[in-house]
Scaffold this active site. Structure first.
Site, PDB file in Angstrom:
ATOM      1  N   ILE A 144      -0.612   6.916   5.026  1.00  0.00           N
ATOM      2  CA  ILE A 144       1.001   6.353   4.857  1.00  0.00           C
ATOM      3  C   ILE A 144       1.717   5.866   4.547  1.00  0.00           C
ATOM      4  O   ILE A 144       2.828   6.093   5.144  1.00  0.00           O
ATOM      5  CB  ILE A 144       0.336   6.141   6.396  1.00  0.00           C
ATOM      6  CG1 ILE A 144      -0.730   6.762   7.275  1.00  0.00           C
ATOM      7  CG2 ILE A 144       1.297   5.516   7.322  1.00  0.00           C
ATOM      8  CD1 ILE A 144      -1.261   5.958   8.890  1.00  0.00           C
ATOM      9  N   GLY A 184       0.617  -0.919  -0.294  1.00  0.00           N
ATOM     10  CA  GLY A 184      -0.098  -0.194  -0.004  1.00  0.00           C
ATOM     11  C   GLY A 184       0.565   1.627  -0.706  1.00  0.00           C
ATOM     12  O   GLY A 184       0.573   2.527   0.644  1.00  0.00           O
ATOM     13  N   TYR A 210     -13.309  -5.257  11.376  1.00  0.00           N
ATOM     14  CA  TYR A 210     -11.862  -4.509  11.610  1.00  0.00           C
ATOM     15  C   TYR A 210     -10.963  -4.650  12.312  1.00  0.00           C
ATOM     16  O   TYR A 210      -9.794  -4.893  12.464  1.00  0.00           O
ATOM     17  CB  TYR A 210     -12.403  -2.692  11.362  1.00  0.00           C
ATOM     18  CG  TYR A 210     -10.658  -2.262  11.120  1.00  0.00           C
ATOM     19  CD1 TYR A 210     -10.207  -2.353  10.069  1.00  0.00           C
ATOM     20  CD2 TYR A 210     -10.815  -1.057  12.437  1.00  0.00           C
ATOM     21  CE1 TYR A 210      -9.511  -1.191   9.854  1.00  0.00           C
ATOM     22  CE2 TYR A 210      -9.715  -0.150  11.962  1.00  0.00           C
ATOM     23  CZ  TYR A 210      -8.911  -0.184  11.042  1.00  0.00           C
ATOM     24  OH  TYR A 210      -7.588   0.496  10.740  1.00  0.00           O
TER      25      TYR A 210
END
Length: 310
Positions: A28, A23, A179
């Site tokens: 971030i 990612g 999550y």
């Protein structure tokens, strides 16, 4: 640790080191990649969308013209994609110094991965578990190598993990709890991996969380809340949310600070760990349950068919 206000200026020289960041094209992950590349690391952006990955690589090159940044396709919601990416990385890299398990999804409706796993658990935990296992032998003999897994303060909303119903087949689905479970699993994985690495390898496992950072995931989570909550949050937002560059600092410190030790967990030092500079923090009591960590490990090996060389 020697300094309390650790910043990117404290990142040591990274020349000669290889960093794989999942990612790494946005948020971030992008800020982490940018800082490491600026300090001389060869950075691999492991991303699902290679077009976006190439744009991110070009943006980093514009800031740091000498940066060595490449793009690797990786879909963490597909074990076939993970294996293909690992094969390509193993073919082109004889060493990996940093594996930063950063990518993640947050509060999505109930869906499944290509292999039938609940999407958040399958992507955030099982995907990174499999990738780490497939790349770890490229790290074990590399001095100072680290596996950094990005969790979340949201791990406190997870657990206990129902190991008999990982995919929520017999319960009403909660995107928040799912999550939380995936982020709790990130921590349990880190702690168990460090225990297996201790005394046998150059590699250590460390965890981090970004606090309240201005990313697509955090904006999505707020948008799902009732109108009154969004109105209230707008008032307190400056106290709880920081730029993505600040949110990347715990990951960067976890990856590069010589004072960091295996099994530590880093997060912001401000109010409720929402903002601030990175320091060692503690996670929930559930995350330290050794029996649960080992059960998660065994289940993860069974589900992914990936075993670790430790």
């Amino acid at each position: 640790m020697p300094r309390q206000r650790w910043t990117t200026a404290d990142v040591p020289d990274q020349r000669g080191r290889v960093a794989v960041i999942t990612g790494g094209n946005t948020g971030i992950g992008f800020e982490t990649a940018k800082a490491l590349a600026a300090r001389g690391a060869s950075v691999v952006l492991a991303v699902r969308d290679t077009t976006k990955g190439k744009r991110a690589a070009a943006e980093i090159a514009a800031i740091a013209p000498d940066a060595d940044v490449t793009v690797q396709r990786l879909d963490l919601a597909s074990l076939a994609s993970i294996r293909a990416a690992a094969d390509e990385l193993r073919a082109t890299r004889d060493r990996i110094d940093l594996l930063i398990n950063n990518a993640g999804i947050m509060y999505v409706p109930r869906k499944t991965t290509a292999d039938g796993f609940e999407l958040q658990f399958g992507t955030n935990h099982l995907g990174h578990f499999a990738l780490t296992g497939l790349l770890l032998d490229r790290m074990l003999r590399v001095p100072g190598s680290r596996v950094v897994t990005v969790s979340s303060a949201g791990h406190r909303q997870g657990g206990p993990i129902d190991f008999d119903d990982i995919n929520w087949n017999t319960r009403e689905y909660s995107r928040v709890a799912a999550y939380g479970n995936s982020k709790l699993a990130n921590l349990m994985f880190t702690y168990e991996l460090q225990r297996r690495l201790s005394g046998t390898a150059e590699t250590t496992a460390v965890a981090a969380h970004p606090g309240g950072s201005d990313t697509g995931g955090s904006r999505t989570s707020v948008s799902l809340q009732p109108l009154y909550f969004r109105a209230l949050f707008a008032l307190v937002r400056p106290l709880l949310i920081q730029p993505a560059a600040m949110g990347a600092l715990p990951s960067l410190r976890a990856a590069t600070d010589p004072a960091v030790r295996g099994g530590q967990y880093l997060g912001p030092d401000g109010f409720q760990e929402s903002r601030g500079h990175p320091k060692v923090v503690t996670s929930s009591a559930r995350s330290y349950d050794v029996a649960a960590q080992r059960r998660l490990w065994t289940l993860s090996e069974e589900l992914t068919q990936v075993t670790f060389p430790v």
